[in-house]
Motif scaffolding. Structure first.
Motif, PDB file in Angstrom:
ATOM      1  N   GLY A  43      46.577  62.703  -3.014  1.00 29.57           N
ATOM      2  CA  GLY A  43      46.150  63.261  -1.733  1.00 29.57           C
ATOM      3  C   GLY A  43      44.676  63.620  -1.702  1.00 29.57           C
ATOM      4  N   MET A  44      43.891  62.991  -2.580  1.00 36.31           N
ATOM      5  CA  MET A  44      42.465  63.309  -2.674  1.00 36.31           C
ATOM      6  C   MET A  44      41.617  62.206  -2.055  1.00 36.31           C
ATOM      7  N   SER A  45      40.604  62.603  -1.292  1.00 34.41           N
ATOM      8  CA  SER A  45      39.626  61.647  -0.795  1.00 34.41           C
ATOM      9  C   SER A  45      38.598  61.372  -1.882  1.00 34.41           C
ATOM     10  N   MET A  98      36.699  67.929   6.032  1.00 36.49           N
ATOM     11  CA  MET A  98      36.564  67.006   7.139  1.00 36.49           C
ATOM     12  C   MET A  98      37.821  66.200   7.376  1.00 36.49           C
ATOM     13  N   ASN A  99      38.699  66.114   6.388  1.00 35.57           N
ATOM     14  CA  ASN A  99      40.017  65.569   6.688  1.00 35.57           C
ATOM     15  C   ASN A  99      41.061  66.313   5.872  1.00 35.57           C
ATOM     16  N   GLY A 100      42.266  66.280   6.331  1.00 32.53           N
ATOM     17  CA  GLY A 100      43.316  67.091   5.729  1.00 32.53           C
ATOM     18  C   GLY A 100      43.729  66.582   4.356  1.00 32.53           C
ATOM     19  N   MET A 101      44.383  67.427   3.615  1.00 29.84           N
ATOM     20  CA  MET A 101      44.838  67.078   2.270  1.00 29.84           C
ATOM     21  C   MET A 101      45.770  65.882   2.286  1.00 29.84           C
ATOM     22  N   PRO A 127      44.144  61.205   2.736  1.00 31.13           N
ATOM     23  CA  PRO A 127      42.970  60.865   1.931  1.00 31.13           C
ATOM     24  C   PRO A 127      42.212  59.680   2.503  1.00 31.13           C
ATOM     25  N   ARG A 128      40.914  59.728   2.303  1.00 28.21           N
ATOM     26  CA  ARG A 128      40.042  58.653   2.774  1.00 28.21           C
ATOM     27  C   ARG A 128      39.133  58.274   1.600  1.00 28.21           C
ATOM     28  N   HIS A 129      38.844  56.986   1.511  1.00 25.84           N
ATOM     29  CA  HIS A 129      38.016  56.524   0.395  1.00 25.84           C
ATOM     30  C   HIS A 129      36.811  55.776   0.943  1.00 25.84           C
ATOM     31  N   THR A 169      30.438  66.147   0.434  1.00 28.24           N
ATOM     32  CA  THR A 169      31.876  66.275   0.691  1.00 28.24           C
ATOM     33  C   THR A 169      32.609  67.042  -0.408  1.00 28.24           C
ATOM     34  N   GLY A 170      32.103  66.961  -1.625  1.00 33.28           N
ATOM     35  CA  GLY A 170      32.841  67.497  -2.766  1.00 33.28           C
ATOM     36  C   GLY A 170      33.998  66.602  -3.181  1.00 33.28           C
ATOM     37  N   TRP A 171      34.077  65.414  -2.604  1.00 35.32           N
ATOM     38  CA  TRP A 171      35.163  64.488  -2.957  1.00 35.32           C
ATOM     39  C   TRP A 171      34.941  63.932  -4.361  1.00 35.32           C
ATOM     40  N   VAL A 172      36.020  63.522  -4.998  1.00 36.73           N
ATOM     41  CA  VAL A 172      35.894  62.944  -6.341  1.00 36.73           C
ATOM     42  C   VAL A 172      35.133  61.624  -6.249  1.00 36.73           C
ATOM     43  N   PHE A 173      34.469  61.292  -7.334  1.00 37.52           N
ATOM     44  CA  PHE A 173      33.472  60.230  -7.310  1.00 37.52           C
ATOM     45  C   PHE A 173      33.706  59.249  -8.451  1.00 37.52           C
ATOM     46  N   ALA A 174      33.590  57.967  -8.159  1.00 39.96           N
ATOM     47  CA  ALA A 174      33.642  56.949  -9.218  1.00 39.96           C
ATOM     48  C   ALA A 174      32.485  55.971  -9.052  1.00 39.96           C
ATOM     49  N   GLU A 175      31.848  55.683 -10.153  1.00 36.98           N
ATOM     50  CA  GLU A 175      30.730  54.722 -10.197  1.00 36.98           C
ATOM     51  C   GLU A 175      31.283  53.439 -10.818  1.00 36.98           C
TER      52      GLU A 175
END
Ligand SMILES: Nc1ncnc2c1ncn2[C@@H]1O[C@H](COP(=O)(O)OP(=O)(O)OP(=O)(O)O)[C@@H](O)[C@H]1O
Ligand SMILES: O=C(O)[C@H](O)[C@@H](O)[C@H](O)[C@H](O)CO
Length: 172
Positions: free
Chosen positions: A79-81, A1-4, A7-9, A31-37
């Motif tokens: 460059g990661m969302s 959904m957005n380019g490499m 990055p969007r958070h 999204t498969g985006w990396v995740f932080a709790e």
């Protein structure tokens, strides 16, 4: 959904029991985006305090927010969302988190006291006692008009909240 290279958070925010983890996990799965709790970034002393029913202070939250900001920053550089949960109750806390990236979007899950109480009561195995809800709500500063983000009612099903987030992001 957005380019490499852009990055969007997405930071899912709100008081305890508002559904941050639930909605953020659905966003991550979609999204498969990396995740932080954010709860995983608290020093043991903070967890202990909350377990004992004592609200955290700005001083308690400072290093925790810095650690979370550094996590976002590292993903930004790579460059990661990302998808992040964080109560982010005060404007100043969000100002700190915004330092992590160029496009930090807050998703505020907003609910009535009675709904929140019910959800906290229905949950087991979590360190956060329902007795801290009043202090969480007293501390909460809603998103300002100039803050990038969206507000959703927690009366909506999580899947609908997620759909709506993507609809709005697509319109940006
Ligand atoms: N939109 C929703 N509709 C109905 N139930 C929900 C919704 N969102 C979350 N819940 C339920 O409410 C409870 C609290 O949700 P969750 O643990 O995700 O909140 P949280 O904001 O991450 O809490 P905390 O900050 O204390 O970790 C859970 O039992 C969850 O299944
Ligand atoms: O700022 C805070 O007071 C804390 O982050 C709490 O909000 C909890 O960590 C969280 O809500 C429980 O999971």
């Amino acid at each position: 959904m957005n380019g490499m290279n852009s990055p969007r958070h997405l930071v899912v925010m709100g008081v305890s029991g508002s559904g941050k983890s639930t909605v953020a996990e659905a966003l991550r799965d979609r999204t498969g985006w990396v995740f932080a709790e954010a709860d995983d970034f608290h020093p043991a002393a903070n967890i202990e305090k909350m377990e004992n029913g004592t609200p955290l202070t700005d001083e308690d939250r400072g290093p925790w927010l810095e650690a979370l900001t550094e996590w976002i920053q590292a993903r930004e550089r790579a460059g990661m969302s990302s998808v992040v949960t964080c109560s982010a109750l005060k404007r100043a806390y969000r100002d700190q988190l915004r330092k992590g990236g160029r496009d930090v979007v807050f998703v505020h899950l907003h609910g009535e006291h009675s709904t929140l109480e019910q959800r906290l009561g229905g949950r087991s195995g979590h360190f956060m006692p329902a007795s801290l809800l009043d202090s969480q709500l007293d501390t909460l500063e809603p998103l300002g008009d100039d803050e990038s983000g969206y507000v959703f009612s927690i009366d909506l099903p999580p899947a609908q909240i997620v759909d709506e987030i993507f609809r709005r992001l697509a319109e940006r």
